[in-house]
Enzyme design. Structure first.
Site, short mmCIF file in Angstrom:
data_model
loop_
_atom_site.label_atom_id
_atom_site.label_comp_id
_atom_site.label_asym_id
_atom_site.label_seq_id
_atom_site.Cartn_x
_atom_site.Cartn_y
_atom_site.Cartn_z
N PHE A 156 38.54 53.98 49.76
CA PHE A 156 37.49 53.55 50.67
C PHE A 156 37.71 52.07 50.96
CE2 PHE A 156 33.47 51.68 51.87
CZ PHE A 156 32.99 52.57 52.80
N ASP A 193 43.00 45.58 47.93
CA ASP A 193 41.57 45.67 48.18
C ASP A 193 40.86 45.43 46.85
OD1 ASP A 193 38.93 46.39 48.51
OD2 ASP A 193 39.37 48.07 49.84
N LYS A 218 31.78 41.62 48.12
CA LYS A 218 30.77 42.07 47.17
C LYS A 218 30.25 40.98 46.24
CE LYS A 218 31.44 47.07 47.22
NZ LYS A 218 30.13 47.38 47.78
#
Length: 399
Positions: free
Chosen positions: A138, A222, A251
């Site tokens: 994702f 990522d 995040k």
């Protein structure tokens, strides 16, 4: 307003693309949250691995308040002090040389993909743009990041998303088979968070590093969910001793204030010249000051050490729950404070999630059946233990 009135207001006016439970969180402190009725919850998800320092941390609150008194926004037409200091700190922590700031993980991935493609375009290799990514990955919800996401359910209805080849996560031979002169880079997570908290197999990241080196391509990391200490080191890739060419962060970087960052090695510094990419809000003083406060606090409070200790505690308890409830639990897995209790296929994971919420523990579901545990990095042993005791009781009450 009452909690019921607030829930009704949200249901009437928010776009209905989420499935919120019928309560409203109004405040937090450390690893605990309270809803509008006064009910307390243990926070074992930290806003999906975002609230690095938990809630209402004095250092973060002070940094945001002080910066808001001076300068909130400027744009990238000018330098601002918190941002250049943050860039220097991030290069020190990651071993990268340059930082581009944006506002989210998806934007960091977009910058990563654009950098990889344009790097080869500038070198005259205009047909070298394909990306190798992985099943269950994702990477975000904009069209570019969605193309790299390896979960079909997120792509339904958005038309063709070309330019990316997906292969099974952990399968080195399939990567070698798909590598070609048109491949600009391999995009990979150290732990597939949304895919079900799946750590990269031992040696896999190093194998990818070797493959891209042989092919003259780029290794794109990522680290949106695994970065900023989530696994016990600042980057998840550092657990494997592997240095990527590009790193995407977001995040937990500013502890809940929106920020994203794309970092790269010096060799790639000219790939995105002025005018080729940008962000109005990226690198703003407020978010940069918040991120600096988070990074300072991680060091001052020795939170990487806490992640190691609490991660070991979490792994032991999740493993014990798996042994105690073999009819419910398929496995436990993860790293540091990004772990999961994977329920068996016949167990209704959303029902269990709701029962945990009713009992006062907040987790999230990843990969369909994984109860993802990603608490604040400063959660205490007592808080984590008390929360997991509740999880134990909830599982024990299931039929």
């Amino acid at each position: 307003m009452s909690q019921d009135a607030l829930v009704a207001l949200g249901r009437d006016h928010l776009y209905p693309n989420y499935r919120q439970p019928p309560f409203v969180i109004v405040r937090g402190e450390g690893s605990r949250l309270w809803d509008a009725s006064g009910k307390q919850y243990f926070d074992l998800f930290a806003g999906i691995a975002v609230s690095t320092l938990g809630h209402a941390h004095p250092a973060l609150a002070a940094a945001v308040a002080e910066q808001a008194k001076q300068l909130v926004h400027l744009s990238n037409y000018f330098y601002n002090q918190p941002n250049v200091e943050l860039a220097a700190k991030l290069t020190q922590l990651t071993g990268m040389a340059r930082v581009f700031f944006c506002n989210s993980g998806t934007e960091a991935i977009e910058a990563t993909l654009k950098l990889a493609r344009r790097h080869y375009y500038a070198k005259g290799e205009k047909d070298r743009y394909r990306i190798i990514a992985f099943d269950n990955a994702f990477h975000g919800r904009t069209l570019g990041a969605l193309a790299a996401t390896g979960q079909p359910k997120y792509k339904d209805g958005f038309g063709p998303l070309p330019g990316v080849t997906h292969v099974p996560f952990g399968n080195v031979e399939r990567v070698r088979q798909e590598m070609g002169p048109d491949v600009a880079g391999i995009l990979v997570e150290a732990v597939q968070g949304e895919g079900g908290v799946l750590p990269a197999p031992a040696g896999f990241l190093q194998a990818l590093r070797d493959i891209v080196d042989e092919a003259g391509a780029l290794l794109l990391a990522d680290e949106i969910q695994t970065g900023v200490g989530r696994t016990g080191k600042f980057l998840g890739f550092q657990q494997a001793g592997v240095k990527p060419d590009v790193v995407a962060l977001a995040k937990g970087l500013a502890g809940g204030v929106p920020i994203g960052a794309m970092l790269c090695i010096e060799h790639l510094a000219e790939a995105l010249p002025p005018g080729s990419h940008g962000s109005t809000f990226g690198g703003n003083p407020l978010a940069s000051a918040a991120a600096l406060a988070v990074l300072r606090t991680i060091e001052q409070e020795k939170l990487l050490e806490n992640v190691e200790a609490r991660g070991a505690q979490l792994a032991e308890r999740l493993g014990a729950l798996g042994s105690k409830y073999p009819k419910l639990v398929a496995s436990a897995r993860g790293r540091g404070l990004l772990q999961a209790l994977v329920l068996k296929d016949e167990v209704d994971a959303r029902d269990v999630l709701g029962k945990l919420q009713d009992a006062g523990v907040l987790v999230t579901i990843a990969g369909g059946q994984a109860l993802r545990v990603s608490p604040p990095l400063n959660i205490t042993a007592a808080e984590l233990g008390a929360a997991l005791d509740i999880v134990d009781r909830v599982l024990g009450a299931l039929p």
